[in-house]
Design a protein around this motif. Structure first.
Motif, short mmCIF file in Angstrom:
data_model
loop_
_atom_site.label_atom_id
_atom_site.label_comp_id
_atom_site.label_asym_id
_atom_site.label_seq_id
_atom_site.Cartn_x
_atom_site.Cartn_y
_atom_site.Cartn_z
N THR A 56 59.56 21.00 34.91
CA THR A 56 59.70 21.97 35.63
C THR A 56 61.07 22.37 34.92
N ALA A 57 61.96 21.73 34.38
CA ALA A 57 62.80 22.17 33.33
C ALA A 57 62.19 23.15 32.54
N GLY B 194 66.34 26.26 35.36
CA GLY B 194 65.58 25.47 34.36
C GLY B 194 66.19 24.78 32.84
N CYS C 187 58.82 24.57 32.49
CA CYS C 187 58.20 25.52 33.26
C CYS C 187 59.56 26.83 33.38
N HIS C 188 60.08 26.26 34.10
CA HIS C 188 62.02 28.00 34.42
C HIS C 188 62.39 28.18 33.32
N GLN C 189 62.50 27.34 32.15
CA GLN C 189 63.41 27.89 31.28
C GLN C 189 62.12 29.25 30.36
#
Ligand code: HEM
Length: 178
Positions: A62-63, A133, A65-67
């Protein structure tokens, strides 16, 4: 001698006046730009889908990909506008017209709708995802406010595939008969 777009490309096209005759190489150049823009658009949407769906399957991504998600905004808007501009130019310089044939008019509406959605809905969602992220990467507690972004890549890829099918198929049907 400069080749100019044929006035009657097919027997049924004989009734279609060309609005703006241009050299053949200009029309082909526009078509290349149009095809590259639409192919890149579909590719970026697939990348968007991967970055959205992978964290749903494995939260440890998650971190990261979201960044990355906010970085897709400008490339997506650029290719969507390039598709719109090159498609509009093709409509003007070919016998297809801009709103003469239904398949072109439908693509125009779809392209305008998608550009609007990219700016109005997708951009804030991508920015929220980026903030989320960065917070996760910094070790801050997960706020739980994870943006739900599975709709944009799904809707966009579906509409772009429909637009591609329409473009290749070129179904009969005029906006108004002449
Ligand atoms: C929505 C995204 C779009 C996609 C995925 C798309 C896709 C395509 C593809 C694959 C072709 C090549 C078809 C062929 O040569 O057989 C094409 C041609 C064409 N497109 Fe689009 N297009 C899009 C948007 C638009 C828009 C917004 C317009 C006009 C307002 C437009 C107008 C045209 C025209 C007139 C041609 C025919 C060019 C020719 O025969 O020389 N397209 N498009």
């Amino acid at each position: 001698m400069t080749a100019v777009t044929a006035v009657t490309a097919s027997p049924s096209a004989g009734r279609d006046p060309i609005r703006l005759p241009v050299p053949r190489r200009v029309r082909l150049g526009l078509l290349v730009v149009h095809l590259v823009a639409t192919a890149a658009w579909i590719g970026l949407d697939v990348a968007l889908g991967v970055l959205v769906f992978v964290p749903m399957l494995d939260a440890s991504w998650t971190a990261a990909c979201h960044q990355v998600l906010p970085l897709l905004f400008w490339p997506l808007l650029t290719v969507a506008l390039l598709s719109l501009v090159s498609g509009t130019a093709l409509g003007v310089v070919t016998r297809w017209g801009l709103v003469r044939h239904r398949w072109v008019a439908i693509k125009l509406v779809m392209n305008l709708l998608l550009v609007t959605l990219i700016v109005v809905l997708l951009r804030p969602g991508l920015e929220d995802a980026g903030r989320h992220g960065r917070a996760l990467a910094a070790g801050l507690p997960d706020s739980g406010e994870v943006p739900r972004l599975f709709m944009p890549p799904t809707v966009s890829v579906t509409l772009l595939v429909v637009a591609t099918v329409l473009s290749v198929w070129k179904p009969r049907g005029r906006v108004r008969s002449t």
